[in-house]
Design a protein around this motif. Sequence first.
Motif, PDB file in Angstrom:
ATOM      1  N   ALA A 151       0.821  -1.216   0.000  1.00 37.75           N
ATOM      2  CA  ALA A 151       0.000   0.000   0.000  1.00 37.75           C
ATOM      3  C   ALA A 151       0.851   1.260   0.000  1.00 37.75           C
ATOM      4  O   ALA A 151       0.457   2.287  -0.559  1.00 37.75           O
ATOM      5  CB  ALA A 151      -0.930   0.000   1.209  1.00 37.75           C
ATOM      6  N   LEU A 152       2.030   1.180   0.615  1.00 38.17           N
ATOM      7  CA  LEU A 152       2.900   2.346   0.732  1.00 38.17           C
ATOM      8  C   LEU A 152       3.996   2.374  -0.327  1.00 38.17           C
ATOM      9  O   LEU A 152       4.973   3.105  -0.200  1.00 38.17           O
ATOM     10  CB  LEU A 152       3.527   2.376   2.129  1.00 38.17           C
ATOM     11  CG  LEU A 152       2.550   2.717   3.261  1.00 38.17           C
ATOM     12  CD1 LEU A 152       3.171   2.448   4.624  1.00 38.17           C
ATOM     13  CD2 LEU A 152       2.101   4.169   3.154  1.00 38.17           C
ATOM     14  N   SER A 153       3.827   1.573  -1.372  1.00 40.30           N
ATOM     15  CA  SER A 153       4.788   1.543  -2.471  1.00 40.30           C
ATOM     16  C   SER A 153       4.100   2.011  -3.755  1.00 40.30           C
ATOM     17  O   SER A 153       2.892   1.848  -3.911  1.00 40.30           O
ATOM     18  CB  SER A 153       5.328   0.124  -2.675  1.00 40.30           C
ATOM     19  OG  SER A 153       5.968  -0.343  -1.506  1.00 40.30           O
ATOM     20  N   PRO A 154       4.875   2.591  -4.686  1.00 42.57           N
ATOM     21  CA  PRO A 154       4.288   2.951  -5.982  1.00 42.57           C
ATOM     22  C   PRO A 154       3.795   1.684  -6.674  1.00 42.57           C
ATOM     23  O   PRO A 154       4.411   0.632  -6.509  1.00 42.57           O
ATOM     24  CB  PRO A 154       5.466   3.572  -6.745  1.00 42.57           C
ATOM     25  CG  PRO A 154       6.457   3.933  -5.687  1.00 42.57           C
ATOM     26  CD  PRO A 154       6.289   2.932  -4.590  1.00 42.57           C
ATOM     27  N   PRO A 155       2.713   1.729  -7.460  1.00 40.86           N
ATOM     28  CA  PRO A 155       1.913   2.920  -7.775  1.00 40.86           C
ATOM     29  C   PRO A 155       0.757   3.175  -6.807  1.00 40.86           C
ATOM     30  O   PRO A 155       0.006   4.115  -6.988  1.00 40.86           O
ATOM     31  CB  PRO A 155       1.373   2.576  -9.160  1.00 40.86           C
ATOM     32  CG  PRO A 155       1.189   1.095  -9.107  1.00 40.86           C
ATOM     33  CD  PRO A 155       2.308   0.555  -8.246  1.00 40.86           C
ATOM     34  N   CYS A 156       0.605   2.318  -5.788  1.00 41.19           N
ATOM     35  CA  CYS A 156      -0.509   2.490  -4.851  1.00 41.19           C
ATOM     36  C   CYS A 156      -0.398   3.797  -4.068  1.00 41.19           C
ATOM     37  O   CYS A 156      -1.399   4.481  -3.828  1.00 41.19           O
ATOM     38  CB  CYS A 156      -0.557   1.315  -3.878  1.00 41.19           C
ATOM     39  SG  CYS A 156      -0.955  -0.274  -4.632  1.00 41.19           S
ATOM     40  N   LEU A 157       0.813   4.140  -3.671  1.00 41.46           N
ATOM     41  CA  LEU A 157       1.042   5.264  -2.766  1.00 41.46           C
ATOM     42  C   LEU A 157       0.456   6.572  -3.274  1.00 41.46           C
ATOM     43  O   LEU A 157      -0.089   7.368  -2.502  1.00 41.46           O
ATOM     44  CB  LEU A 157       2.547   5.425  -2.530  1.00 41.46           C
ATOM     45  CG  LEU A 157       2.992   6.543  -1.591  1.00 41.46           C
ATOM     46  CD1 LEU A 157       2.441   6.325  -0.193  1.00 41.46           C
ATOM     47  CD2 LEU A 157       4.512   6.625  -1.556  1.00 41.46           C
ATOM     48  N   LYS A 158       0.530   6.801  -4.584  1.00 41.43           N
ATOM     49  CA  LYS A 158       0.094   8.087  -5.134  1.00 41.43           C
ATOM     50  C   LYS A 158      -1.416   8.294  -5.020  1.00 41.43           C
ATOM     51  O   LYS A 158      -1.894   9.420  -5.194  1.00 41.43           O
ATOM     52  CB  LYS A 158       0.526   8.212  -6.588  1.00 41.43           C
ATOM     53  CG  LYS A 158      -0.096   7.197  -7.528  1.00 41.43           C
ATOM     54  CD  LYS A 158       0.451   7.368  -8.938  1.00 41.43           C
ATOM     55  CE  LYS A 158      -0.171   6.364  -9.903  1.00 41.43           C
ATOM     56  NZ  LYS A 158       0.377   6.509 -11.268  1.00 41.43           N
ATOM     57  N   SER A 159      -2.156   7.231  -4.713  1.00 46.32           N
ATOM     58  CA  SER A 159      -3.609   7.353  -4.566  1.00 46.32           C
ATOM     59  C   SER A 159      -4.023   7.758  -3.159  1.00 46.32           C
ATOM     60  O   SER A 159      -5.204   7.994  -2.904  1.00 46.32           O
ATOM     61  CB  SER A 159      -4.286   6.024  -4.934  1.00 46.32           C
ATOM     62  OG  SER A 159      -4.006   5.664  -6.264  1.00 46.32           O
TER      63      SER A 159
END
Length: 211
Positions: free
Chosen positions: A115-123
């Motif tokens: 969750a805290l890694s790209p690409p999830c983080l940018k959301s």
Amino acid sequence: MMSPEAVIQVALFILTAATMLAVRELSKRAFGKVRLKNRAILQSSRHFLEGTHLLARARSISQQSQSMDYAKKAVNEAETALSLSPRDPASHILKALALNHMGHHSSALKSLDIALSPPCLKSLSEKEVAKALVKRAELKIAVNRKRRLDSAVEDLLQAVSLGGDDTKAFCLLGQCYEWKKMKDEARQAFEKALTVDPESAPAREALGRLN
């Protein structure tokens, strides 16, 4: 026999018709993909909401076996949501929270890492990132405090820099500094916790212990 001009006109007509058909087909395909994507997002949201409801039930029930059953169902809903929308950080966080409730700290930590890694983080908003970082720090300490303490401190420092109004983050940071024998830093963290919440019992107890 057709004249050269007529041949050219027929060729242009065929080319125009073929182009129109191609554009129409591409538009249909693009619309179909958008419709399928929107449907997947909608279905994913439904499973996510059901999962949050199940996790809330799990946390509210004192009977352990029932609580674990609801938490497991919450994990299943989160996984179904992720199968439809793999980059949704909220579903990864939901899965982590449900796994943590079940006592599966290592698996919960892996979900939070995603969750805290790209690409999830940018959301995620800054406040959401801060909360997730605090939770990840808690899990790192639960999994292996000795080996992951420095990493937990890094998460907490980032969390308070993003959302400096989280008493829990400051208290946990102060506790980490205590474990590291850094009393001055620990005292400062607990004092900041009291600045945010003057009624914080953990912060007051810690300062009494340190002074």
